[in-house]
Enzyme design. Structure first.
Site, mmCIF file in Angstrom:
data_model
loop_
_atom_site.group_PDB
_atom_site.id
_atom_site.type_symbol
_atom_site.label_atom_id
_atom_site.label_comp_id
_atom_site.label_asym_id
_atom_site.label_seq_id
_atom_site.Cartn_x
_atom_site.Cartn_y
_atom_site.Cartn_z
ATOM 1 N N LYS A 34 -33.178 19.184 -34.047
ATOM 2 C CA LYS A 34 -33.383 17.676 -33.200
ATOM 3 C C LYS A 34 -32.318 16.933 -33.722
ATOM 4 O O LYS A 34 -31.382 16.392 -32.841
ATOM 5 C CB LYS A 34 -34.657 17.366 -33.473
ATOM 6 N N GLU A 56 -30.524 22.589 -44.406
ATOM 7 C CA GLU A 56 -30.739 23.894 -44.321
ATOM 8 C C GLU A 56 -30.011 24.443 -43.275
ATOM 9 O O GLU A 56 -29.294 25.474 -43.178
ATOM 10 C CB GLU A 56 -32.227 24.127 -44.297
ATOM 11 N N GLY A 91 -40.526 16.869 -33.718
ATOM 12 C CA GLY A 91 -39.903 18.260 -34.203
ATOM 13 C C GLY A 91 -41.147 19.053 -34.041
ATOM 14 O O GLY A 91 -40.984 20.154 -33.623
ATOM 15 N N ARG A 92 -42.469 18.952 -34.580
ATOM 16 C CA ARG A 92 -43.517 20.052 -34.410
ATOM 17 C C ARG A 92 -44.110 19.841 -33.411
ATOM 18 O O ARG A 92 -45.042 20.802 -33.015
ATOM 19 C CB ARG A 92 -44.545 19.604 -35.776
ATOM 20 N N GLU A 111 -48.326 17.924 -41.354
ATOM 21 C CA GLU A 111 -47.227 16.989 -41.149
ATOM 22 C C GLU A 111 -47.756 15.892 -40.181
ATOM 23 O O GLU A 111 -47.302 14.504 -40.483
ATOM 24 C CB GLU A 111 -45.918 17.775 -40.597
ATOM 25 N N HIS A 123 -59.936 41.561 -46.796
ATOM 26 C CA HIS A 123 -59.739 42.335 -48.014
ATOM 27 C C HIS A 123 -59.043 41.597 -49.205
ATOM 28 O O HIS A 123 -58.708 42.272 -50.333
ATOM 29 C CB HIS A 123 -59.194 43.710 -47.708
ATOM 30 N N LYS A 142 -35.688 14.900 -49.752
ATOM 31 C CA LYS A 142 -34.273 15.455 -49.321
ATOM 32 C C LYS A 142 -33.344 14.621 -49.878
ATOM 33 O O LYS A 142 -32.215 15.025 -50.229
ATOM 34 C CB LYS A 142 -34.447 15.086 -47.659
#
Ligand SMILES: O=P(O)(O)OC[C@H]1O[C@H](O)[C@H](O)[C@@H](O)[C@@H]1O
Length: 548
Positions: free
Chosen positions: A205, A211, A267-268, A353, A384, A509
């Site tokens: 965005k 990253e 973003g999300r 978030e 399990h 960050k």
């Protein structure tokens, strides 16, 4: 005023004192109709919320709470494009991304629907060209692999959905998703790919994320080196998805190959923006439209249905009932679908978030618990591993079980339908065991040795929702994701927090940028952080053979 003082909240607190400790066994015995009545259908989704520690009265009180905090008005304000994200002064309009109407929603001087459809048209054209082999790489060969580079909201949506919709995707193309700045991620993703037939979609965005830009730069180097050093190849092998044309151009991607979106998409919440580009290439524009229509179906249901029959609102309110009145801190999401393996990870960002906040929109500290830790694994694997704690542990973990009547196409084609029945039997058994358990008398009657009886007692009264759909199709996936989006919104409005900012991720960050030079420098750096971090920097430098 915080929500805790409201009459509606106090009514729930008092009601909790009456019903909070009642056992699901008794609730079902007293009201046998609840198994069919405490259910709601929306689109293709069926929610059975009867195995929750609540009564019909609880639902009425929760709906009254939603009305009293103005959920309806807040929803309309969001859909109208008002700046409901107050701390960033932005509209929140992910719902416009899947609205089939092509015009007529003016926000900040733009017709957002028109802009959305213009980008969708360009995405479809691009997807068709890649799928049809008309988009060729530097050597004239058609594209065989698409690598999405992005992180957080620019990764989780398409990565989760690509896996979820494998049945619907073009299996002659390879898709990879690179997110982590751990160099292994990019190295593994490209290890067996041919640069001549690989296309990168750089999704960010802001186009400033460390990253993503680092991965994109290294991918560019891999590509250019692999194609004999010709920098011109970048234009043919890189496209961008972003709101930041300037940064895209600065990176060296032709903005003609950029697919835009807008600051009113968080973003999300960006999965249905151009961030879905790699998914659209995988499943094709037609099925992508079905996905968007699925989202829209749930958007409209949420906007219009009364809260006692509103699937996303009920999911939000029931979860809030546990967080705020039972002290639950986590929520398990247990999809009985291997294709939904990444769904819990997707929901972690969406929920945590959005609602992991301790300050209300007006700046005051919250007076009730907010947010919950979302986690999960696909069934039956979780059974399990961690279900022991769900069944007999001391913490209360409400769970959402997701199941699909029909198996996926690949399994059907392989004649594995019978296996799917066993799968569904597990999907039914676990919530039943959680809810009703097994008493000491029952255990003893089965012949267990007296000293083992307490160990084998299953206390039950552990709540869950069952969400069922006919099949995991693009439309159903859209409906599911939209349901959780609005679930998060419902909770955020009741808690009085802004579900659309994420200031809490910033400090880390900034610190990473301060620490990077200390690791990278050739000579010993200045140790001026804190004694713990300084010692760790020293250790890591030593580990890499650098002067400490
Ligand atoms: O899409 P980008 O601008 O690269 O952002 C990627 C992600 O990073 C940020 O730190 C935010 O916490 C996320 O909400 C966002 O999705």
């Amino acid at each position: 005023m915080g929500v805790r003082d409201s009459a509606e909240w106090q009514a729930l607190a008092e009601h909790h004192r009456e019903v909070g400790e009642r056992h699901l066994r008794d609730l079902f015995a007293e009201d046998p109709g609840r198994g069919t009545d405490l259910t709601v259908a929306a689109g293709d989704l069926y929610l059975d919320y009867s195995k929750n520690r609540l009564t019909r009265e609880t639902v009425r009180l929760l709906a009254a709470l939603a009305e009293s905090v103005g959920l309806r008005e807040r929803t309309e304000a969001m859909f109208r494009g008002e700046h409901v994200n107050t701390t960033e002064d932005r509209a929140v309009l992910h719902v416009a991304l899947r609205d089939p109407a092509t015009s007529g929603l003016e926000v900040d001087g733009h017709d957002v629907r028109q802009e959305v459809h213009e980008v969708l048209g360009r995405m479809a054209e691009f997807a068709d060209r890649v799928r049809g082999g008309e988009w060729t790489g530097h050597t004239g060969e058609r594209i065989r692999a698409v690598v999405n580079i992005g992180i957080g909201g620019s990764d989780l949506g398409p990565a989760m959905a690509y896996l979820a919709l494998r049945d619907s995707s073009d299996r002659s193309l390879t898709f990879r998703f690179v997110s982590n700045i751990d160099p292994t991620d990019l190295a593994e993703a490209t290890r067996d790919l041919d640069p001549a037939t690989t296309l990168f979609v750089v999704a960010s965005k802001t186009f400033t994320t460390q990253e993503t830009l680092t991965n994109a730069r290294e991918a560019r180097r891999w590509l250019v080196e692999g194609l004999g050093g010709d920098g011109k190849a970048v234009a043919e092998h890189f496209v961008a998805v972003s709101t930041n044309a300037e940064k895209v151009a600065e990176f060296g991607i032709d903005t003609a190959n950029m697919f835009g979106f807008w600051d009113w998409v968080g973003g999300r919440y960006s999965f249905t923006s151009a961030i879905g580009l790699s998914l659209m290439v995988a499943i094709g524009p037609e099925q992508y439209r079905e996905l968007l229509d699925g989202f829209h179906t749930m958007d409209e249901h949420f906007r219009t249905a009364p809260y006692e029959e509103n699937l996303p609102a009920l999911l939000g309110l029931i979860s809030l009932w546990y967080v705020d009145f039972f002290g639950a801190q986590s929520q398990a999401v247990l999809p009985y679908s291997q294709y939904l393996a990444r769904f819990p990870a997707y929901l972690q960002q969406l929920c945590m978030e959005s609602n992991g906040k301790s300050v209300r929109s007006d700046g005051s500290t919250v007076d009730v618990a907010t947010g919950e830790i979302v986690w999960g694994e696909p069934g039956t694997n979780g059974q399990h591993a961690f279900y022991q704690l769900l069944h007999q542990g001391t913490v209360l973990v409400p769970a959402d079980f997701l199941g699909f009547a029909q198996p996926n196409d690949l399994a059907r084609d392989r004649d594995l339908d019978g296996m799917h029945d066993l799968f569904l039997a597990n999907f039914l058994a676990q919530p039943r065991a959680l809810a009703f358990g097994r008493t000491a008398e029952e255990v003893a009657a089965e012949g267990a040795a007296p000293d083992v009886v307490p160990h084998r007692v299953m206390p039950g009264n552990r709540p869950s929702n069952a969400i069922v759909a006919p099949k995991l199709t693009p439309s159903v996936l859209g409906q599911l994701v939209a349901a959780y989006e609005h679930r998060v919104f419902t909770q955020g409005v009741v808690w009085g927090i802004n579900s659309f900012d994420q200031w809490g991720v910033e400090l880390g960050k900034v610190m990473a940028n301060q620490l990077a030079p200390k690791l990278q420098s050739e000579s010993a750096p200045e140790y001026d952080a804190d004694s713990s971090t300084d010692a760790l920097v020293r250790l890591l430098r030593e580990g890499r053979g650098r002067p400490a």
